[in-house]
Design a protein around this motif. Structure first.
Motif, mmCIF file in Angstrom:
data_model
loop_
_atom_site.group_PDB
_atom_site.id
_atom_site.type_symbol
_atom_site.label_atom_id
_atom_site.label_comp_id
_atom_site.label_asym_id
_atom_site.label_seq_id
_atom_site.Cartn_x
_atom_site.Cartn_y
_atom_site.Cartn_z
ATOM 1 N N ALA A 159 0.821 -1.207 0.000
ATOM 2 C CA ALA A 159 0.000 0.000 0.000
ATOM 3 C C ALA A 159 0.855 1.258 0.000
ATOM 4 C CB ALA A 159 -0.910 0.006 1.221
ATOM 5 N N GLN A 160 0.298 2.314 -0.570
ATOM 6 C CA GLN A 160 0.891 3.638 -0.445
ATOM 7 C C GLN A 160 0.315 4.320 0.789
ATOM 8 O OE1 GLN A 160 0.404 5.679 -4.325
ATOM 9 N NE2 GLN A 160 2.627 5.545 -4.451
ATOM 10 N N LEU A 161 1.175 4.922 1.580
ATOM 11 C CA LEU A 161 0.747 5.650 2.771
ATOM 12 C C LEU A 161 1.867 6.564 3.218
ATOM 13 C CD1 LEU A 161 0.846 3.343 5.946
ATOM 14 C CD2 LEU A 161 2.051 2.821 3.818
ATOM 15 N N ALA A 181 0.652 10.296 11.020
ATOM 16 C CA ALA A 181 0.233 11.504 11.720
ATOM 17 C C ALA A 181 -1.135 11.338 12.372
ATOM 18 C CB ALA A 181 0.214 12.688 10.760
ATOM 19 N N ASP A 182 -1.945 10.381 11.879
ATOM 20 C CA ASP A 182 -3.267 10.132 12.454
ATOM 21 C C ASP A 182 -3.232 9.139 13.596
ATOM 22 O OD1 ASP A 182 -4.656 11.803 10.616
ATOM 23 O OD2 ASP A 182 -4.528 10.223 9.105
ATOM 24 N N GLY A 183 -2.136 8.407 13.724
ATOM 25 C CA GLY A 183 -2.033 7.361 14.726
ATOM 26 C C GLY A 183 -1.451 6.105 14.110
ATOM 27 N N ILE A 184 -1.739 4.960 14.691
ATOM 28 C CA ILE A 184 -1.166 3.689 14.249
ATOM 29 C C ILE A 184 -2.081 3.045 13.218
ATOM 30 C CG2 ILE A 184 -0.389 1.409 14.967
ATOM 31 C CD1 ILE A 184 0.094 2.657 17.768
ATOM 32 N N ALA A 185 -1.556 2.836 12.008
ATOM 33 C CA ALA A 185 -2.303 2.184 10.936
ATOM 34 C C ALA A 185 -1.980 0.696 10.945
ATOM 35 C CB ALA A 185 -1.941 2.804 9.591
ATOM 36 N N LYS A 196 -7.072 3.187 8.264
ATOM 37 C CA LYS A 196 -6.693 4.533 8.676
ATOM 38 C C LYS A 196 -6.086 4.492 10.077
ATOM 39 C CE LYS A 196 -8.616 9.183 9.405
ATOM 40 N NZ LYS A 196 -7.597 9.872 8.589
ATOM 41 N N GLY A 197 -5.070 5.312 10.295
ATOM 42 C CA GLY A 197 -4.425 5.351 11.594
ATOM 43 C C GLY A 197 -5.370 5.755 12.708
ATOM 44 N N MET A 202 2.192 7.623 17.680
ATOM 45 C CA MET A 202 3.520 7.171 18.084
ATOM 46 C C MET A 202 4.532 7.588 17.024
ATOM 47 S SD MET A 202 3.366 5.501 21.006
ATOM 48 C CE MET A 202 2.093 4.730 22.020
ATOM 49 N N ALA A 203 5.729 7.909 17.460
ATOM 50 C CA ALA A 203 6.803 8.203 16.509
ATOM 51 C C ALA A 203 7.397 6.907 15.967
ATOM 52 C CB ALA A 203 7.883 9.039 17.186
ATOM 53 N N PHE A 204 7.698 5.964 16.870
ATOM 54 C CA PHE A 204 8.331 4.707 16.478
ATOM 55 C C PHE A 204 7.691 3.549 17.222
ATOM 56 C CE2 PHE A 204 11.582 8.050 16.118
ATOM 57 C CZ PHE A 204 11.899 7.943 14.774
#
Length: 284
Positions: A159-161, A181-185, A196-197, A202-204
């Motif tokens: 997928a593209q994201l 940026a929306d969260g964890i996908a 969708k996230g 989370m950063a990592f």
């Protein structure tokens, strides 16, 4: 906009700023080699063969010497963006040559001393790499998509994201998580599609044991999930604030890098000890 949405937006913005600051491939003139390297960390790992720490940076891969100071491994001072330890002395990486361009996927079988180009040279820059279930999973920032490869030479495009980091379930090769940026996908088909996230942002992420999924948020808050990301518990804040990298070695052994150092926890993130100091570019 309610308080929750404001907080989420602020977290996403902080994450974007952090990652933008770490993604450049230009020269940092005016700093010493070690200061430049240790102020832009992109990956962490422990070699299982000797438990040595490796730190992938903007100017090469480093390991602590006998005095605990960062020592360049091999002679490459390229920008190592994506980085993962696959097994004994076997590392995968990506990034930019020091003269510019994209490295594609590269591999070392001597713990980072030398590297061999495998595929996508000049085409792709993997900002996140994970090795699981005998395959390489990579987020190709150049194309903005998830890619997987069994041999490091041929790839399946997913997928593209817009992702920052990825983590693969240690139990299910089809379960892939990505920080956005929306969260964890979440993907349940090996990265072909992502939902969708969802919060939290989370950063990592890093996932080495089924009941120990770890995440670090844009302000350095360290979190653990025992149910694959359905719920999270914040256990600590890693010193130094904004994170640069996160790697779980096993269920309790975790590495994290922030703006002031590389930190290690051997109790699941409850307590942290500095392994290497990071030199701020503004305070060499």
């Amino acid at each position: 906009m309610n308080k929750r949405h404001i907080a989420a937006a602020a977290a996403a913005l902080a994450l974007s700023i952090t990652l933008a600051a770490c993604s450049g491939s230009g020269d940092d003139s005016g700093s010493s080699a070690s200061a430049t390297a240790m102020s832009h960390i992109h990956g962490l790992g422990i070699d299982p063969s000797d438990q040595r720490l490796y730190v992938a940076t903007h100017a090469g891969v480093y390991t602590p010497d006998a005095k605990g100071e960062p020592q360049l491994v091999g002679d490459s001072t390229d920008d190592f963006m994506g980085f993962t330890v696959a097994q004994d002395q076997t590392f995968y990486a990506s990034g930019h040559p020091s003269q510019g361009g994209n490295k594609g996927l590269i591999k070392s079988t001597d713990a980072g001393k030398t590297w061999k180009a495998l595929s996508l040279s000049g085409q792709s820059d993997f900002h996140s790499l994970d090795y699981a279930h005998g395959a390489v999973y990579g987020y190709d920032s150049t194309a903005g998509l998830l890619r997987t490869s069994k041999d490091g030479a041929t790839w399946k495009d997913g997928a593209q994201l817009q992702a920052f980091d990825i983590a693969v379930s240690p139990k299910d090769p089809d379960l892939v998580l990505a920080t956005t940026a929306d969260g964890i996908a979440r993907s349940s088909d090996g990265g072909k599609t992502f939902a969708k996230g969802t919060q939290p942002v989370m950063a990592f992420l890093s996932w080495r044991a089924q009941d120990a999924l770890y995440g670090i948020d844009p302000s350095g808050g360290f979190h653990r999930s025992e149910d694959g990301g359905a719920s999270w518990t914040k256990t600590a804040t890693v010193p130094g604030g904004q994170p640069q990298a996160l790697t779980a070695v096993d269920a309790e052994h975790v590495l994290a890098a922030t703006g002031i150092g590389v930190y290690e926890s051997k109790d699941g993130g409850n307590s942290w000890k500095q392994r290497l100091a990071v030199d701020s570019p503004t305070n060499p």
